[in-house]
Every structure is written in C-alpha cells, then in structure tokens.
Design a protein around this motif. Structure first.
Motif, short mmCIF file in Angstrom:
data_model
loop_
_atom_site.label_atom_id
_atom_site.label_comp_id
_atom_site.label_asym_id
_atom_site.label_seq_id
_atom_site.Cartn_x
_atom_site.Cartn_y
_atom_site.Cartn_z
N UNK A 23 0.85 -1.18 0.00
CA UNK A 23 0.00 0.00 0.00
C UNK A 23 0.89 1.24 0.00
N UNK A 24 0.40 2.35 -0.53
CA UNK A 24 1.21 3.56 -0.56
C UNK A 24 1.36 4.18 0.84
N UNK A 25 2.36 5.01 1.02
CA UNK A 25 2.53 5.69 2.31
C UNK A 25 1.30 6.52 2.66
N UNK A 26 1.03 6.63 3.93
CA UNK A 26 -0.02 7.52 4.40
C UNK A 26 -1.42 6.94 4.45
N UNK A 27 -1.59 5.66 4.17
CA UNK A 27 -2.94 5.09 4.23
C UNK A 27 -3.30 4.74 5.67
#
Length: 129
Positions: A23-27
């Motif tokens: 998953x991308x950063x910040x989720x």
C-alpha cells in the motif's frame, strides 16, 4: 490504492490470494479481530458456509464503520476446524474478495472457545485519509 506482489521466482498462489500486497505511504489501517460464525442474535449456523458468511458480514460491518469495504482488505487470516470445510470456506471468501486479491492464510485448527464454531476470519484493510 494497493498492488499485489506475486514475484516470478516463486510458485503462483494456490487460490484467490496474493503472496503479498503493498500500500502507498499515508494510508489508514484497520485491523479486524477474528470474527466467529455467530449472528447478532447469538445463533450459530450449522454449516461452515453459513458461519463464514457471518464472519465476512461482521467484517463488512467493521470496515463500514471506517468508511471502507472489501476492496480495502489487504490481508485475510482464516482458521477452520475441519480440513473438509476448506473448500466451503473458500467459496464464501471468494464472493467477498476483490481484485487484486489480498494476501491470505488459511490454517486448520483443533477448535475454538466453543465446539460449535467451525471458522474464524480476521482482516487488515488499508484506505485513504
């Protein structure tokens, strides 16, 4: 939002799951405790399929509280008490799992806190803001 990780150098998944999910950063992450096959009215269905349906519906309600759904699930863990129930569980799971499929583990266990329980499912989901 998420990307499956199925490297060429290892055997393809046995079923409808990914070896890994990134998953991308910040989720935001939601961790769902293991859900047993019991309804809100305290009844426990007789079959693994009906109990799995309860598990997944409970997880759906938990995800909904966070503004998520099964498209956000990045990992499932499942525990069944009888080897012959694996396929029944997987049929139900496959109705809920989106694409790309989450990382997943299925384990045969000797039992749960009450003997009538046949399956337990836990989930991790990832979503925006």
């Amino acid at each position: 939002m998420r990307q499956e990780l199925n490297p060429d150098g290892i055997r393809a998944p046995f079923g409808n799951y990914s070896h890994g999910v990134i998953t991308p950063p910040g989720v935001r992450l939601v961790f769902c405790s293991g859900q047993l096959g019991i309804r809100a009215d305290e009844t426990v269905p007789d079959t693994v399929e009906e109990q799995a349906e309860c598990c997944f519906e409970n997880i759906s309600a938990i995800l909904g509280e966070a503004g998520m759904d099964f498209k956000n699930v990045v990992r499932l863990g499942a525990f069944v008490t009888r080897r012959q129930d694996m396929r029944g569980y997987m049929r139900v799971r496959d109705r809920y799992v989106g694409a790309p499929p989450p990382a997943s583990t299925l384990v045969i266990v000797t039992g749960f806190t009450r003997p009538e329980f046949l399956v337990e499912v836990e989930a991790i989901a990832a979503g925006g803001d």
